[in-house]
Design a protein around this motif. Structure first.
Motif, PDB file in Angstrom:
ATOM      1  N   LEU A 174      41.522  53.491  43.039  1.00 52.31           N
ATOM      2  CA  LEU A 174      40.376  52.622  42.761  1.00 52.31           C
ATOM      3  C   LEU A 174      40.802  51.348  42.022  1.00 52.31           C
ATOM      4  O   LEU A 174      40.276  50.253  42.295  1.00 52.31           O
ATOM      5  N   LYS A 175      41.744  51.460  41.111  1.00 47.11           N
ATOM      6  CA  LYS A 175      42.218  50.260  40.398  1.00 47.11           C
ATOM      7  C   LYS A 175      42.939  49.313  41.349  1.00 47.11           C
ATOM      8  O   LYS A 175      42.804  48.090  41.249  1.00 47.11           O
ATOM      9  N   HIS A 176      43.703  49.886  42.264  1.00 48.01           N
ATOM     10  CA  HIS A 176      44.387  49.049  43.252  1.00 48.01           C
ATOM     11  C   HIS A 176      43.363  48.346  44.148  1.00 48.01           C
ATOM     12  O   HIS A 176      43.502  47.156  44.447  1.00 48.01           O
ATOM     13  N   GLU A 177      42.339  49.088  44.577  1.00 45.95           N
ATOM     14  CA  GLU A 177      41.279  48.509  45.392  1.00 45.95           C
ATOM     15  C   GLU A 177      40.531  47.427  44.619  1.00 45.95           C
ATOM     16  O   GLU A 177      40.192  46.371  45.166  1.00 45.95           O
ATOM     17  N   SER A 220      37.922  40.022  44.622  1.00 40.13           N
ATOM     18  CA  SER A 220      37.667  38.875  43.750  1.00 40.13           C
ATOM     19  C   SER A 220      36.386  39.139  42.961  1.00 40.13           C
ATOM     20  O   SER A 220      35.332  39.436  43.537  1.00 40.13           O
ATOM     21  N   ILE A 221      36.470  39.024  41.645  1.00 38.94           N
ATOM     22  CA  ILE A 221      35.307  39.286  40.800  1.00 38.94           C
ATOM     23  C   ILE A 221      34.241  38.207  40.967  1.00 38.94           C
ATOM     24  O   ILE A 221      33.049  38.479  40.836  1.00 38.94           O
ATOM     25  N   VAL A 222      34.657  36.995  41.328  1.00 36.50           N
ATOM     26  CA  VAL A 222      33.705  35.899  41.487  1.00 36.50           C
ATOM     27  C   VAL A 222      32.926  36.046  42.795  1.00 36.50           C
ATOM     28  O   VAL A 222      31.709  35.902  42.833  1.00 36.50           O
ATOM     29  N   LYS A 223      33.630  36.392  43.869  1.00 38.10           N
ATOM     30  CA  LYS A 223      32.989  36.452  45.182  1.00 38.10           C
ATOM     31  C   LYS A 223      32.215  37.745  45.396  1.00 38.10           C
ATOM     32  O   LYS A 223      31.146  37.745  46.005  1.00 38.10           O
ATOM     33  N   GLU A 224      32.763  38.850  44.917  1.00 39.15           N
ATOM     34  CA  GLU A 224      32.132  40.151  45.152  1.00 39.15           C
ATOM     35  C   GLU A 224      31.926  40.877  43.827  1.00 39.15           C
ATOM     36  O   GLU A 224      32.511  41.921  43.577  1.00 39.15           O
ATOM     37  N   LYS A 248      30.740  47.997  40.680  1.00 43.84           N
ATOM     38  CA  LYS A 248      30.550  49.369  41.151  1.00 43.84           C
ATOM     39  C   LYS A 248      31.859  50.163  41.042  1.00 43.84           C
ATOM     40  O   LYS A 248      31.874  51.321  40.587  1.00 43.84           O
ATOM     41  N   LEU A 249      32.952  49.530  41.448  1.00 45.39           N
ATOM     42  CA  LEU A 249      34.264  50.189  41.316  1.00 45.39           C
ATOM     43  C   LEU A 249      34.613  50.431  39.852  1.00 45.39           C
ATOM     44  O   LEU A 249      35.181  51.472  39.509  1.00 45.39           O
TER      45      LEU A 249
END
Length: 164
Positions: free
Chosen positions: A45-48, A53-57, A63-64
């Motif tokens: 999950l950390k790799h995913e 991108s925190i800005v775009k999604e 959620k992750l």
């Protein structure tokens, strides 16, 4: 081999076995599939999450992050439960080894060497406690194997506690 040297070797062997066998058993039992599964899932999950991108999604990233936090909490509770179980197992193992070692040593010494005299000592060295030094032998001015073996066990215990 001299009886003096043999008693020293056996004393140190007993103390090291009491120290290392419980650690070995805990290491052997600590290979836990659930713990490993949680760690693997967190790393995936950390790799995913690092690929997003925190800005775009932002919603997907958050959620992750919530799933990672939940898995971390599950892992912490799992570790807490295992640590108490491991402490109980270590205590039981150490006490049973210690009791087994004491009983076996006492039986061995008493039935084989209870009247053996190791050294002739001057009679005035241990004057108030000379009966303890020679016990169970009745010869005055001697040191028994039982006394010597007790002393080497005490020295081995102190030495292994300071080393480990």
């Amino acid at each position: 081999m001299s009886l003096l040297v043999w008693s020293i070797i056996v004393s140190f062997y007993n103390m090291f076995s009491i120290k290392f066998i419980p650690k070995f058993i805990l290491w052997f039992m600590n290979i836990n599939k659930e713990h490993k599964k949680l760690m693997d899932e967190i790393s995936v999950l950390k790799h995913e999450q690092s690929n997003i991108s925190i800005v775009k999604e932002f919603a997907k990233h958050t959620k992750l992050q919530r799933r990672i936090n939940k898995l971390n909490e599950d892992l912490k509770t799992h570790i807490r439960e295992n640590s108490s179980k491991n402490l109980k197992i270590k205590f039981i193992c150490k006490m049973s080894l210690y009791a087994f070692s004491v009983i076996l040593n006492l039986l061995f010494v008493y039935y084989n060497y209870h009247k053996t005299v190791l050294r002739e000592l001057p009679t005035d060295w241990f004057l108030p406690l000379s009966w303890l030094v020679r016990w169970p032998s009745s010869q005055v001015g001697t040191m028994s194997f039982v006394f010597w073996y007790s002393i080497t066990n005490c020295v081995a215990k102190v030495t292994t506690n300071s080393i480990l």
